[in-house]
Write a protein that holds these residues in place. Sequence first.
Motif, short mmCIF file in Angstrom:
data_model
loop_
_atom_site.label_atom_id
_atom_site.label_comp_id
_atom_site.label_asym_id
_atom_site.label_seq_id
_atom_site.Cartn_x
_atom_site.Cartn_y
_atom_site.Cartn_z
N PRO A 114 0.84 -1.21 0.00
CA PRO A 114 0.00 0.00 0.00
C PRO A 114 0.87 1.25 0.00
O PRO A 114 1.79 1.38 0.83
CB PRO A 114 -0.79 -0.12 1.31
CG PRO A 114 -0.71 -1.56 1.69
CD PRO A 114 0.60 -2.06 1.18
N VAL A 115 0.61 2.16 -0.94
CA VAL A 115 1.41 3.38 -1.08
C VAL A 115 0.49 4.59 -1.02
O VAL A 115 -0.58 4.60 -1.63
CB VAL A 115 2.17 3.39 -2.43
CG1 VAL A 115 2.95 4.70 -2.59
CG2 VAL A 115 3.12 2.20 -2.52
N ILE A 116 0.92 5.60 -0.26
CA ILE A 116 0.20 6.88 -0.20
C ILE A 116 1.16 7.96 -0.68
O ILE A 116 2.27 8.09 -0.16
CB ILE A 116 -0.27 7.17 1.24
CG1 ILE A 116 -1.29 6.11 1.67
CG2 ILE A 116 -0.86 8.57 1.32
CD1 ILE A 116 -1.60 6.12 3.13
N VAL A 117 0.73 8.71 -1.69
CA VAL A 117 1.56 9.79 -2.24
C VAL A 117 1.30 11.05 -1.43
O VAL A 117 0.17 11.53 -1.34
CB VAL A 117 1.23 10.03 -3.72
CG1 VAL A 117 2.07 11.20 -4.26
CG2 VAL A 117 1.50 8.77 -4.54
N TYR A 135 -1.26 12.44 -9.94
CA TYR A 135 -2.10 11.30 -10.32
C TYR A 135 -1.41 10.47 -11.41
O TYR A 135 -1.65 9.27 -11.55
CB TYR A 135 -3.46 11.78 -10.82
CG TYR A 135 -4.46 12.08 -9.72
CD1 TYR A 135 -5.17 11.05 -9.11
CD2 TYR A 135 -4.70 13.39 -9.32
CE1 TYR A 135 -6.10 11.33 -8.11
CE2 TYR A 135 -5.62 13.69 -8.32
CZ TYR A 135 -6.33 12.64 -7.72
OH TYR A 135 -7.24 12.91 -6.73
N GLN A 136 -0.56 11.14 -12.20
CA GLN A 136 0.13 10.46 -13.30
C GLN A 136 1.05 9.33 -12.81
O GLN A 136 1.43 8.45 -13.59
CB GLN A 136 0.96 11.46 -14.11
CG GLN A 136 0.16 12.55 -14.78
CD GLN A 136 1.07 13.57 -15.44
OE1 GLN A 136 2.12 13.24 -15.99
NE2 GLN A 136 0.67 14.85 -15.37
N ASP A 141 -4.78 8.62 -5.09
CA ASP A 141 -4.99 10.05 -4.82
C ASP A 141 -3.82 10.64 -4.04
O ASP A 141 -3.51 10.18 -2.93
CB ASP A 141 -6.26 10.25 -3.99
CG ASP A 141 -7.51 9.77 -4.71
OD1 ASP A 141 -7.45 9.62 -5.94
OD2 ASP A 141 -8.53 9.54 -4.04
N PRO A 142 -3.15 11.67 -4.58
CA PRO A 142 -2.11 12.34 -3.79
C PRO A 142 -2.75 13.16 -2.67
O PRO A 142 -3.84 13.70 -2.82
CB PRO A 142 -1.43 13.25 -4.82
CG PRO A 142 -2.45 13.49 -5.88
CD PRO A 142 -3.32 12.26 -5.92
N ILE A 143 -2.06 13.22 -1.54
CA ILE A 143 -2.54 14.01 -0.40
C ILE A 143 -1.61 15.20 -0.22
O ILE A 143 -0.41 15.03 0.00
CB ILE A 143 -2.58 13.16 0.88
CG1 ILE A 143 -3.58 12.01 0.71
CG2 ILE A 143 -2.95 14.02 2.10
CD1 ILE A 143 -3.66 11.07 1.89
#
Length: 442
Positions: A114-117, A135-136, A141-143
């Motif tokens: 799991p990755v969170i940007v 998003y690219q 979803d980037p935060i």
Amino acid sequence: MAKPVVAIVGRPNVGKSTLFNRLIGARKAIVEDIPGVTRDRIYDNSEWRGREFIVIDTGGIRFDEGDIFASEIKMQAELAIEEADVIIFVVDNKTGITAEDEQVAEMLRRSQKPVIVAANKVEDFSKHISYYEFYQLGLGDPIPVSAMHGMNTDELLDAVVAKFPPQPEKEEEEDRIKIAIVGRPNVGKSSLVNAFLGEKRVIVSDVPGTTRDAIDTPFTYAGRQYTLIDTAGIRRKSRIKDATERYSVIRALRSIDRADVVLIMIDATEGVTEQDKKIAGYVHEQAKANIIVVNKWDLVKKDEHTMNIYDERIREELKFLAYSPILYVSAVTKQRVFKILDIVDFVVEQHNRRITTAELNRVVNEAIMLNPLPGGGGKKVKILYTTQVRTAPPTFVFFANHPEGVHFSYLRYLENVLRKNFGFEGTPIRLLVRQNEKKEFN
């Protein structure tokens, strides 16, 4: 349950260490506006909405194969990614997507974690379009955040915690003592497990790191029940470098969290290393009962003074574990191996020991009479009452009229008094000072 692990990764100079410091609430990582200043992984504990977790800060990932530091840092980050439950991928909102960001993103997609940007360095949170380009990267979803100012980190943490493995329902405590065996690769952890069990339960090799995951093994000795947690870390031969040795800390943390008592293994042929200090320091910080086990004692040339010399060296290097028993063993020959279990029983008993309030106050009052509290800022400082509020570890509260006037050096004196009178061998003890409920006037 072992704490989840969160790894913070990204290319150099995007604000990873600033975010790390923000999440742990301290300035532990070095923060400079110079790419590559964080070369080693740093770890610490954090908590959000009742979930405790371990955070790993990593060096900036670069893909310059000709740079020895870039290669080493990249390996460190890969190892952190492999261990992590959730990854925070930090990007720089001011500069936008770079080729290195895209390479890191590809590495993270391959990890299947799991990755969170986290789009860092956002100044105006009303302009959503400013971070839409991330998003690219294909990682969701980037935060937007500002690690420097702590803005929107609550939303980031909510997203992180939502990705954690579910907490298992609390099981009834087994009547088994859980023993974690921790130490650097190749100090003999797996050999010790096999010596206890009388069988090759885990792979043993001269190659550092031949056990992949923590392995829980229940067993019975002399009618007593134990569970061994072996914590070595495997790596492919191509990865057996200094990075692997530093990485073993993270794997050990998970097992320490679950243990009743920790065996801190030292290689007698090498003595105490910086890595040993890191692992031992975490055991102490987590307030776990522990024993220092010096393995490979059969390989040391000895005379009648050797053990005393080793004792002095270990006490000097691990001053914060002055309360810990030291035992010299050989997992291969089984010399003193089962003596460890006798000491395990003893230190667990000490870890759970409770002192009566009357006896405790008698000892503390006598200590204060022999060595009165110094005045604090012209105030007459008094400790009026002492009580033990918990066990595992033993924790004591001293109620004082002016708590701020009780210096930490005086608490060290009181700790020594408690240990002298009540033992508490093999366990940290915690001393707290609180305001006495009844108002006292000078």
